[in-house]
Every structure is written in C-alpha cells, then in structure tokens.
Motif scaffolding. Sequence first.
Motif, PDB file in Angstrom:
ATOM      1  N   UNK A  87       6.051   9.497 -12.503  1.00  0.00           N
ATOM      2  CA  UNK A  87       4.672   9.012 -12.684  1.00  0.00           C
ATOM      3  C   UNK A  87       3.914   8.902 -11.358  1.00  0.00           C
ATOM      4  N   UNK A  88       2.663   9.325 -11.378  1.00  0.00           N
ATOM      5  CA  UNK A  88       1.747   9.232 -10.224  1.00  0.00           C
ATOM      6  C   UNK A  88       2.185  10.104  -9.058  1.00  0.00           C
ATOM      7  N   UNK A  89       3.041  11.087  -9.306  1.00  0.00           N
ATOM      8  CA  UNK A  89       3.438  11.990  -8.217  1.00  0.00           C
ATOM      9  C   UNK A  89       2.292  12.950  -7.928  1.00  0.00           C
ATOM     10  N   UNK A  90       2.009  13.149  -6.648  1.00  0.00           N
ATOM     11  CA  UNK A  90       0.891  14.002  -6.231  1.00  0.00           C
ATOM     12  C   UNK A  90       1.392  15.354  -5.730  1.00  0.00           C
ATOM     13  N   UNK A  91       2.327  15.340  -4.788  1.00  0.00           N
ATOM     14  CA  UNK A  91       2.854  16.579  -4.214  1.00  0.00           C
ATOM     15  C   UNK A  91       4.001  17.084  -5.082  1.00  0.00           C
TER      16      UNK A  91
ATOM     17  N   UNK B 129       0.821  -1.196   0.000  1.00  0.00           N
ATOM     18  CA  UNK B 129       0.000   0.000   0.000  1.00  0.00           C
ATOM     19  C   UNK B 129       0.863   1.256   0.000  1.00  0.00           C
ATOM     20  N   UNK B 130       2.076   1.143   0.532  1.00  0.00           N
ATOM     21  CA  UNK B 130       2.972   2.289   0.552  1.00  0.00           C
ATOM     22  C   UNK B 130       3.517   2.614  -0.832  1.00  0.00           C
ATOM     23  N   UNK B 131       3.411   1.703  -1.774  1.00  0.00           N
ATOM     24  CA  UNK B 131       3.957   1.939  -3.106  1.00  0.00           C
ATOM     25  C   UNK B 131       3.242   3.057  -3.843  1.00  0.00           C
TER      26      UNK B 131
ATOM     27  N   UNK C  73      11.544  11.091  -2.257  1.00  0.00           N
ATOM     28  CA  UNK C  73      10.746  11.151  -1.036  1.00  0.00           C
ATOM     29  C   UNK C  73       9.572  10.175  -1.061  1.00  0.00           C
ATOM     30  N   UNK C  74       9.569   9.270  -2.029  1.00  0.00           N
ATOM     31  CA  UNK C  74       8.522   8.252  -2.088  1.00  0.00           C
ATOM     32  C   UNK C  74       9.002   6.930  -1.531  1.00  0.00           C
TER      33      UNK C  74
ATOM     34  N   UNK D 110       9.693  13.056  -6.043  1.00  0.00           N
ATOM     35  CA  UNK D 110      11.072  13.530  -5.888  1.00  0.00           C
ATOM     36  C   UNK D 110      11.028  15.001  -5.509  1.00  0.00           C
ATOM     37  N   UNK D 111      12.115  15.478  -4.930  1.00  0.00           N
ATOM     38  CA  UNK D 111      12.156  16.863  -4.460  1.00  0.00           C
ATOM     39  C   UNK D 111      13.535  17.466  -4.678  1.00  0.00           C
TER      40      UNK D 111
END
Length: 341
Positions: free
Chosen positions: A323-327, A216-218, A261-262, A223-224
């Motif tokens: 891909x799929x980055x939110x923040x 679920x953490x995946x 940071x993921x 990245x930052x």
Amino acid sequence: MERRGRKETVITLIIMIIIAVVIVSWITGLWSCDMGRKDLTEEQRLTISDYINSVSVLVQQSNKISYNFFNTINKIKEVSREELDKELLDIIEESRIILENGREINPPQDFEVAHGYLELVFDTRNRSYVDFKPALFNALDDLDLDISTTQITNTFLYMFMSDELYLYFQDRLKESGDNIGIGNLTVIDSTVLQDRSLTSTQNVLGFISEIKAVTKLQERRGVAVIGDSIEFDPQVLNEQGEYWILANGTEITVAIKIENQGNVAEKDVDVILTYKSEDNIADEKSYTISSINPSDQKVVTFSGLIAYPGRKCELTITAGPVPDEVLMTNNSLTVKFMMEN
C-alpha cells in the motif's frame, strides 16, 4: 511563562494529593498502633497471603504495560499510524482492566488504607495512558503545539505521581503487616516512568519534535526484488546472449531475496513467480512473506518448476506492491534461460 505556570499548577495538585494521602495514612497508622499486635489465625494468614499474591500479579501486569508503552513509542518509526493507534488503544484497555481488577480486590482487615494507595496508583497510570493518546495525535497533526505539549507533560507527571504513590503503598503495606505481627511484608517494586526528565515541558518539546521528524519518514513504503541474488538449481553454467544456460535436470528451483526498502514494517507481502516456455506452457507460483522490517531481506524459494531441456524459457518474479508504494520499477525481475539437453 504560561506553560511553566500550568506545570507548577499540576505539580502543586500532585503534592496536595500526596500530602492528603499521607495525613490519612498517619491518622490510620495511629489507630492501628493503638490496637496493638494480635495473634492471627491460619485462615487470616492465608487471606493475607492470597491478597499479596493477587496484588503482585496486577503489579507485574502494570509493569509490563509500561514496558509495552515505551517500547511502542521507541519503535514509532517502524509502525504505521494505524498500528500506533491500535497499540495505544490496547495499552489503554489493558490498563483499564488492571484498574477494575484492583478495585474488585477485597483487602484483608488492617490493609484497607494500603490498598487505597494501590487503587490510586492504578487510577493515575490509567489516566496517563488515556490522556497520552489524543495529546500525541494532536501534536502529530500540528494542532496547538502549546496545548498538546502541556497535555503530554501532564501524562508523564501522572506516571511520576503513580510511582511515588506506589512507594507509599509499599511502606503502608509493610507497616500494616508490622502492626499485626507479620514482619518484612513486601511486594515487588514498580516504576512506570522510565525517564523522569520527561516531566519537564522543555524536554517534552524535544520529545515531540523527534517523533514528528521520524513519523514523516513513514510515508516512504516499498519492496524490491534483488536481481543479483537470484540462484537456480540446477546451477547456471554460462550465458548465450540474453539466455542463461542451466545444467540438465528434471525440475528447477529458484531462490531470490526480497528487500523492504521503506521505513515501515510490512506484512503479508505477496511474491508471484510466472514461468513459461516457448511452447506457451505456463505455470504460476506464489508465496506470502508474513512480515519484513525496514531494510531487512527475506529469501523466497520456489520449487517444483518443470524443466523443458532445449527450450527457451522465461520467468518473472514480482514482489508487492505494498500500500502507498510509489517507486515500482524494482518490484519485478524477468530472466530468460535454457536448460541443456
């Protein structure tokens, strides 16, 4: 009680297979003993030596596949579902090739029964890898947990059975050598089931629960740009308002850290630097981070930026997005600066 019954059925089947193999081995052993020892020609000895070498290569490959299998499972939190699927498919294919290569080996005379054990070893190992993949994804997709638990338990039972069969193979190989006058004929050890407690349905339930919690953490990817890590050459002397003042020079080099940071290892992360002066003279440079693991930081350096002493300049560094980055509020950093005349 129903799951226990299914497990007992599988264990009974395993015991029956082993007993059948032992009986065949015993009968063949009696036949071999009746033949007695015999002098071997040099050609026969070379044939046996080649056979042992060929078997050793396959067994080493089988051991490596087992290591890769459990390594893949243990690092599940670091890979995407697509990567997990690919790695398991690769393991299945490599195991299938070993099974086929084992079947193609023509054992020397008096070693046919021993080789039969080895074929059973490779067959049960291949079956365990083939059955594990769909059972795992059934569990991750919340499809009938009872069935998927039984399926995964059975795959580990197959691994356990293959390890026991391999011991019989080693014993039968040595016995075949003794019967023809070759003492202490041995081959490397092989154990694929690293944790025998996984033959317990209850332990497999815990195993599945842990994997489901981790996967679920995946979903968190990102990245930052680490702003306070930026360094200039020539160095920053001081600040005047919103502008940093750099020492004089002909070119500028900028280094900055990029952090994953993921919870997923990222590949091919693009980092773009855009540079412009107050005269609208612009430049752009790019760099690709080939791979970066969760929580790791990579230093990216951009060199050869033309200096414009006395002019107001600005640069922006952007990482990703992946891909799929939110923040994405920390994906970019903008810095204003001037170089001394």
